[in-house]
Design a protein around this motif. Structure first.
Motif, PDB file in Angstrom:
ATOM      1  N   TYR A  33      35.844 -15.487  16.551  1.00 27.73           N
ATOM      2  CA  TYR A  33      37.006 -14.633  16.322  1.00 27.73           C
ATOM      3  C   TYR A  33      36.605 -13.164  16.447  1.00 27.73           C
ATOM      4  O   TYR A  33      35.512 -12.778  16.028  1.00 27.73           O
ATOM      5  N   TRP A  34      37.529 -12.379  16.953  1.00 28.03           N
ATOM      6  CA  TRP A  34      37.398 -10.926  16.927  1.00 28.03           C
ATOM      7  C   TRP A  34      38.528 -10.367  16.058  1.00 28.03           C
ATOM      8  O   TRP A  34      39.694 -10.795  16.172  1.00 28.03           O
ATOM      9  N   TYR A  35      38.146  -9.414  15.208  1.00 26.95           N
ATOM     10  CA  TYR A  35      39.095  -8.698  14.371  1.00 26.95           C
ATOM     11  C   TYR A  35      38.824  -7.205  14.531  1.00 26.95           C
ATOM     12  O   TYR A  35      37.725  -6.789  14.913  1.00 26.95           O
ATOM     13  N   ARG A  36      39.825  -6.422  14.156  1.00 28.61           N
ATOM     14  CA  ARG A  36      39.663  -4.965  14.154  1.00 28.61           C
ATOM     15  C   ARG A  36      40.051  -4.480  12.771  1.00 28.61           C
ATOM     16  O   ARG A  36      41.071  -4.923  12.214  1.00 28.61           O
ATOM     17  N   GLN A  37      39.242  -3.547  12.225  1.00 26.97           N
ATOM     18  CA  GLN A  37      39.524  -3.065  10.877  1.00 26.97           C
ATOM     19  C   GLN A  37      39.550  -1.538  10.867  1.00 26.97           C
ATOM     20  O   GLN A  37      38.576  -0.880  11.229  1.00 26.97           O
ATOM     21  N   SER A  38      40.685  -1.005  10.420  1.00 24.76           N
ATOM     22  CA  SER A  38      40.814   0.440  10.242  1.00 24.76           C
ATOM     23  C   SER A  38      40.520   0.774   8.797  1.00 24.76           C
ATOM     24  O   SER A  38      40.599  -0.084   7.909  1.00 24.76           O
ATOM     25  N   LEU A  39      40.223   2.030   8.547  1.00 24.93           N
ATOM     26  CA  LEU A  39      39.829   2.473   7.212  1.00 24.93           C
ATOM     27  C   LEU A  39      40.908   2.145   6.176  1.00 24.93           C
ATOM     28  O   LEU A  39      42.077   2.457   6.377  1.00 24.93           O
ATOM     29  N   GLY A  40      40.489   1.484   5.117  1.00 30.23           N
ATOM     30  CA  GLY A  40      41.423   1.184   4.038  1.00 30.23           C
ATOM     31  C   GLY A  40      42.327   0.000   4.289  1.00 30.23           C
ATOM     32  O   GLY A  40      43.216  -0.292   3.483  1.00 30.23           O
ATOM     33  N   GLN A  41      42.105  -0.693   5.397  1.00 39.74           N
ATOM     34  CA  GLN A  41      42.929  -1.858   5.747  1.00 39.74           C
ATOM     35  C   GLN A  41      42.084  -3.116   5.830  1.00 39.74           C
ATOM     36  O   GLN A  41      40.851  -3.041   5.939  1.00 39.74           O
ATOM     37  N   GLY A  42      42.733  -4.249   5.789  1.00 37.87           N
ATOM     38  CA  GLY A  42      42.024  -5.492   6.014  1.00 37.87           C
ATOM     39  C   GLY A  42      41.826  -5.733   7.497  1.00 37.87           C
ATOM     40  O   GLY A  42      42.448  -5.071   8.327  1.00 37.87           O
ATOM     41  N   PRO A  43      40.932  -6.649   7.853  1.00 34.69           N
ATOM     42  CA  PRO A  43      40.745  -6.966   9.271  1.00 34.69           C
ATOM     43  C   PRO A  43      42.045  -7.480   9.898  1.00 34.69           C
ATOM     44  O   PRO A  43      42.809  -8.200   9.260  1.00 34.69           O
ATOM     45  N   PHE A  45      43.550  -9.594  13.136  1.00 33.61           N
ATOM     46  CA  PHE A  45      43.155 -10.564  14.154  1.00 33.61           C
ATOM     47  C   PHE A  45      43.425 -10.048  15.567  1.00 33.61           C
ATOM     48  O   PHE A  45      44.484  -9.471  15.853  1.00 33.61           O
ATOM     49  N   LEU A  46      42.454 -10.277  16.462  1.00 31.51           N
ATOM     50  CA  LEU A  46      42.640  -9.925  17.871  1.00 31.51           C
ATOM     51  C   LEU A  46      42.699 -11.170  18.753  1.00 31.51           C
ATOM     52  O   LEU A  46      43.663 -11.395  19.473  1.00 31.51           O
ATOM     53  N   ILE A  47      41.624 -11.993  18.707  1.00 31.46           N
ATOM     54  CA  ILE A  47      41.519 -13.124  19.627  1.00 31.46           C
ATOM     55  C   ILE A  47      40.604 -14.183  19.043  1.00 31.46           C
ATOM     56  O   ILE A  47      39.703 -13.878  18.251  1.00 31.46           O
ATOM     57  N   TYR A  48      40.865 -15.423  19.428  1.00 25.08           N
ATOM     58  CA  TYR A  48      40.089 -16.570  18.946  1.00 25.08           C
ATOM     59  C   TYR A  48      39.653 -17.418  20.141  1.00 25.08           C
ATOM     60  O   TYR A  48      40.448 -17.703  21.039  1.00 25.08           O
ATOM     61  N   PHE A  49      38.376 -17.786  20.140  1.00 23.12           N
ATOM     62  CA  PHE A  49      37.816 -18.666  21.169  1.00 23.12           C
ATOM     63  C   PHE A  49      37.438 -19.999  20.557  1.00 23.12           C
ATOM     64  O   PHE A  49      36.845 -20.058  19.478  1.00 23.12           O
ATOM     65  N   GLN A  50      37.770 -21.056  21.253  1.00 18.72           N
ATOM     66  CA  GLN A  50      37.260 -22.379  20.923  1.00 18.72           C
ATOM     67  C   GLN A  50      36.414 -22.777  22.137  1.00 18.72           C
ATOM     68  O   GLN A  50      36.952 -23.066  23.203  1.00 18.72           O
ATOM     69  N   GLY A  51      35.099 -22.783  21.962  1.00 17.55           N
ATOM     70  CA  GLY A  51      34.227 -22.982  23.109  1.00 17.55           C
ATOM     71  C   GLY A  51      34.314 -21.780  24.035  1.00 17.55           C
ATOM     72  O   GLY A  51      34.198 -20.643  23.613  1.00 17.55           O
ATOM     73  N   THR A  52      34.537 -22.046  25.310  1.00 20.58           N
ATOM     74  CA  THR A  52      34.572 -20.961  26.293  1.00 20.58           C
ATOM     75  C   THR A  52      35.960 -20.358  26.480  1.00 20.58           C
ATOM     76  O   THR A  52      36.087 -19.266  27.034  1.00 20.58           O
ATOM     77  N   GLY A  53      36.976 -21.054  26.024  1.00 17.45           N
ATOM     78  CA  GLY A  53      38.333 -20.601  26.291  1.00 17.45           C
ATOM     79  C   GLY A  53      38.964 -19.828  25.162  1.00 17.45           C
ATOM     80  O   GLY A  53      38.744 -20.123  23.982  1.00 17.45           O
ATOM     81  N   ALA A  54      39.768 -18.842  25.528  1.00 11.82           N
ATOM     82  CA  ALA A  54      40.524 -18.087  24.536  1.00 11.82           C
ATOM     83  C   ALA A  54      41.737 -18.916  24.137  1.00 11.82           C
ATOM     84  O   ALA A  54      42.693 -19.044  24.892  1.00 11.82           O
ATOM     85  N   ALA A  55      41.687 -19.472  22.926  1.00 11.62           N
ATOM     86  CA  ALA A  55      42.759 -20.355  22.464  1.00 11.62           C
ATOM     87  C   ALA A  55      43.945 -19.575  21.922  1.00 11.62           C
ATOM     88  O   ALA A  55      45.063 -20.094  21.882  1.00 11.62           O
ATOM     89  N   CYS A  92      33.290  -9.338  14.410  1.00 13.84           N
ATOM     90  CA  CYS A  92      33.235 -10.654  15.022  1.00 13.84           C
ATOM     91  C   CYS A  92      32.922 -11.670  13.926  1.00 13.84           C
ATOM     92  O   CYS A  92      32.162 -11.379  12.987  1.00 13.84           O
ATOM     93  N   ALA A  93      33.506 -12.839  14.020  1.00 16.09           N
ATOM     94  CA  ALA A  93      33.227 -13.903  13.051  1.00 16.09           C
ATOM     95  C   ALA A  93      33.099 -15.222  13.791  1.00 16.09           C
ATOM     96  O   ALA A  93      33.693 -15.408  14.861  1.00 16.09           O
ATOM     97  N   SER A  94      32.322 -16.130  13.214  1.00 14.28           N
ATOM     98  CA  SER A  94      32.256 -17.472  13.802  1.00 14.28           C
ATOM     99  C   SER A  94      32.400 -18.506  12.697  1.00 14.28           C
ATOM    100  O   SER A  94      32.162 -18.218  11.519  1.00 14.28           O
ATOM    101  N   SER A  95      32.832 -19.687  13.086  1.00 13.95           N
ATOM    102  CA  SER A  95      32.906 -20.781  12.125  1.00 13.95           C
ATOM    103  C   SER A  95      32.505 -22.070  12.812  1.00 13.95           C
ATOM    104  O   SER A  95      32.567 -22.197  14.046  1.00 13.95           O
ATOM    105  N   LEU A  96      32.109 -23.035  12.001  1.00 18.90           N
ATOM    106  CA  LEU A  96      31.610 -24.307  12.510  1.00 18.90           C
ATOM    107  C   LEU A  96      32.632 -24.984  13.417  1.00 18.90           C
ATOM    108  O   LEU A  96      32.305 -25.582  14.435  1.00 18.90           O
ATOM    109  N   SER A  97      33.887 -24.846  13.021  1.00 18.69           N
ATOM    110  CA  SER A  97      34.966 -25.493  13.734  1.00 18.69           C
ATOM    111  C   SER A  97      36.215 -24.685  13.441  1.00 18.69           C
ATOM    112  O   SER A  97      36.259 -23.957  12.443  1.00 18.69           O
ATOM    113  N   PRO A  98      37.238 -24.776  14.272  1.00 17.08           N
ATOM    114  CA  PRO A  98      38.480 -24.079  13.938  1.00 17.08           C
ATOM    115  C   PRO A  98      39.159 -24.744  12.749  1.00 17.08           C
ATOM    116  O   PRO A  98      38.864 -25.885  12.412  1.00 17.08           O
ATOM    117  N   GLY A  99      40.046 -24.032  12.116  1.00 18.14           N
ATOM    118  CA  GLY A  99      40.768 -24.609  10.995  1.00 18.14           C
ATOM    119  C   GLY A  99      40.268 -24.074   9.674  1.00 18.14           C
ATOM    120  O   GLY A  99      39.758 -22.969   9.572  1.00 18.14           O
TER     121      GLY A  99
END
Lengths: 114, 114
Positions: A33-43, A45-55, A92-99
């Motif tokens: 996962y990619w996120y963007r965080q501005s000052l004083g805000q939470g991350p 969401f921008l985009i999520y990949f499962q394997g090679t594809g942007a899901a 950037c974040a990663s997880s074992l599996s989506p969900g």
């Protein structure tokens, strides 16, 4: 083992330039996962990949933003014709599996557009 | 829109007391909620995940509740310590339970005074 790494840690660029931000996820994590965080805000969401594809790329703000993950591990976020409003910390974040799994975040890249 | 709100005001408490942070969401019911801790200059670190069919989850001095009627989650830190001082982020899964895409609140900063 190693966590999520991001390079560079800081990037200063001029308005209108092109930048690439890199993410190395934890080995074996299929979801990235990619996120963007501005000052004083939470991350944000921008985009999520499962394997090679942007899901799910519904969070990309416009067509100047693009991301790839060609071999299912390292990902690159690309920003064309940067604008001052793009200045933020890109996480950037990663997880074992989506969900419903915990996400492991990198330290982020602080992008400053002058 | 998928909104999630946290108290943006900082929470200041005395060491040893219980800190309670609130997370409210609107418009629909997420499949799960996650809580993260973020220290300055670092990426968020996962703390707890609670699913919609769970009322409460505990981990050491941490407790999270999930009230789907009130559309609210409470995050408690008992016997707080100065080392607990950080920003705490609530995030939910949005309308999908199977992608891992997270929608974050703006975070609440906790300051524990010795």
């Amino acid at each position: 083992g190693a966590g999520v790494s991001q390079t560079p840690s800081n990037k200063v660029t001029e308005k209108g330039k092109y930048v690439e931000l890199r993410c190395d996820p934890i080995s074996g994590h299929t979801a990235l996962y990619w996120y963007r965080q501005s000052l004083g805000q939470g991350p944000e969401f921008l985009i999520y990949f499962q394997g090679t594809g942007a899901a799910d790329d519904s969070g990309l703000p416009n067509d100047r933003f693009f991301a790839v993950r060609p071999e299912g591990s390292v990902s690159t976020l690309k920003i064309q014709r940067t604008e001052r409003g793009d200045s933020a910390v890109y996480l950037c974040a990663s997880s074992l599996s989506p969900g419903a799994y915990e996400q492991y975040f990198g330290p982020g890249t602080r992008l400053t557009v002058t | 829109s998928q909104k999630i709100e946290q108290n943006s005001e900082a929470l200041n408490i005395q060491e040893g007391k219980t800190a309670t942070l609130t997370c409210n969401y609107t418009n629909y019911s997420p499949a799960y909620l996650q809580w993260y801790r973020q220290d300055p200059g670092r990426g968020p670190v996962f703390l707890l995940l609670i699913r919609e069919n769970e009322k409460e989850k505990r981990k050491e001095r941490l407790k999270v509740t999930f009230d789907t009627t009130l559309k609210q989650s409470l995050f408690h830190i008992t016997a707080s310590q100065p080392a607990d001082s950080a920003t705490y982020l609530c995030a939910h899964s949005g309308g999908s339970s199977n992608t891992g895409k997270l929608i974050f609140g703006q975070g609440t900063t906790l300051q524990v005074k010795p």
